[in-house]
Design a protein around this motif. Structure first.
Motif, PDB file in Angstrom:
ATOM      1  N   GLU A  92     -24.245  -1.637  50.469  1.00 27.40           N
ATOM      2  CA  GLU A  92     -23.242  -0.652  50.866  1.00 27.40           C
ATOM      3  C   GLU A  92     -22.449  -0.249  49.623  1.00 27.40           C
ATOM      4  N   ILE A  93     -22.544   1.025  49.278  1.00 31.78           N
ATOM      5  CA  ILE A  93     -21.964   1.494  48.019  1.00 31.78           C
ATOM      6  C   ILE A  93     -20.894   2.544  48.279  1.00 31.78           C
ATOM      7  N   ASP A  94     -19.709   2.327  47.704  1.00 31.18           N
ATOM      8  CA  ASP A  94     -18.662   3.342  47.691  1.00 31.18           C
ATOM      9  C   ASP A  94     -18.128   3.463  46.263  1.00 31.18           C
ATOM     10  N   VAL A  95     -17.116   4.307  46.068  1.00 32.93           N
ATOM     11  CA  VAL A  95     -16.589   4.560  44.720  1.00 32.93           C
ATOM     12  C   VAL A  95     -16.031   3.284  44.102  1.00 32.93           C
ATOM     13  N   GLN A  96     -15.398   2.436  44.916  1.00 37.75           N
ATOM     14  CA  GLN A  96     -14.815   1.187  44.414  1.00 37.75           C
ATOM     15  C   GLN A  96     -15.892   0.267  43.841  1.00 37.75           C
ATOM     16  N   VAL A  97     -17.047   0.197  44.507  1.00 42.61           N
ATOM     17  CA  VAL A  97     -18.164  -0.625  44.024  1.00 42.61           C
ATOM     18  C   VAL A  97     -18.668  -0.089  42.685  1.00 42.61           C
ATOM     19  N   LEU A  98     -18.740   1.229  42.581  1.00 41.18           N
ATOM     20  CA  LEU A  98     -19.200   1.848  41.329  1.00 41.18           C
ATOM     21  C   LEU A  98     -18.237   1.547  40.184  1.00 41.18           C
ATOM     22  N   LYS A  99     -16.931   1.538  40.479  1.00 44.25           N
ATOM     23  CA  LYS A  99     -15.931   1.216  39.450  1.00 44.25           C
ATOM     24  C   LYS A  99     -16.067  -0.226  38.985  1.00 44.25           C
ATOM     25  N   GLN A 100     -16.244  -1.138  39.940  1.00 49.25           N
ATOM     26  CA  GLN A 100     -16.362  -2.562  39.606  1.00 49.25           C
ATOM     27  C   GLN A 100     -17.621  -2.836  38.790  1.00 49.25           C
ATOM     28  N   ALA A 101     -18.675  -2.071  39.053  1.00 49.71           N
ATOM     29  CA  ALA A 101     -19.929  -2.253  38.317  1.00 49.71           C
ATOM     30  C   ALA A 101     -19.887  -1.585  36.942  1.00 49.71           C
ATOM     31  N   GLY A 102     -18.846  -0.772  36.699  1.00 52.24           N
ATOM     32  CA  GLY A 102     -18.714  -0.110  35.401  1.00 52.24           C
ATOM     33  C   GLY A 102     -19.567   1.136  35.259  1.00 52.24           C
TER      34      GLY A 102
END
Length: 146
Positions: A92-102
């Motif tokens: 499950e991917i949202d903008v917050q996950v993308l930020k945490q992954a860099g």
């Protein structure tokens, strides 16, 4: 063997020239007005003007219309490749996950997936847009856009 020493270095012959000494009498060729001619702004001390000055006429840079601007929100959105989604460990991917992954910067608010690279696993996108080709690729891999 003639090895050059630091204390014997000299500039090449003819590369240096004595500076012109103006205003030092008739014999120098630059006496009296010192090569500045007679009268006028350029003959006087401190008599120069700013770059682009046109004698009081409206300067070119002010006559021309202003064009273009820098969008304030250009760094608020980001593009993500399918190959970026493939590397993420979560489903499950949202903008917050993308930020945490860099993958995207911390200032990013909106993200859009583009069809670049391969996606072979199921992912669920939440709050993330996708192009038509990317959407087809995500759905073909068993994923969805929420």
């Amino acid at each position: 063997m003639s090895e050059t020493q630091l204390n014997t270095l000299q500039p090449a012959e003819g590369s240096k020239r004595a500076r012109r000494r103006v205003g030092r009498g008739i014999g120098s060729g630059f006496g009296k007005t010192a090569g500045r001619g007679h009268k006028g702004q350029k003959s006087r001390t401190g008599g120069f003007h700013k770059v682009g000055f046109e004698g009081g006429q409206m300067p070119l840079q002010r006559r021309l219309p202003k064009r273009g601007f820098t969008a304030m929100n250009q760094h608020l959105s980001a593009e993500i490749r399918l190959s970026d989604l493939q590397r993420l460990p979560v489903d499950e991917i949202d903008v917050q996950v993308l930020k945490q992954a860099g993958i995207v910067g911390q200032a990013v608010r909106y993200a859009k997936v583009i069809k670049s690279g391969e996606l072979s696993r199921k992912v669920i996108l939440k709050g993330i847009a996708a192009t038509a080709g990317a959407k087809a690729a995500i759905e073909a891999a068993g994923g969805s856009l929420a």
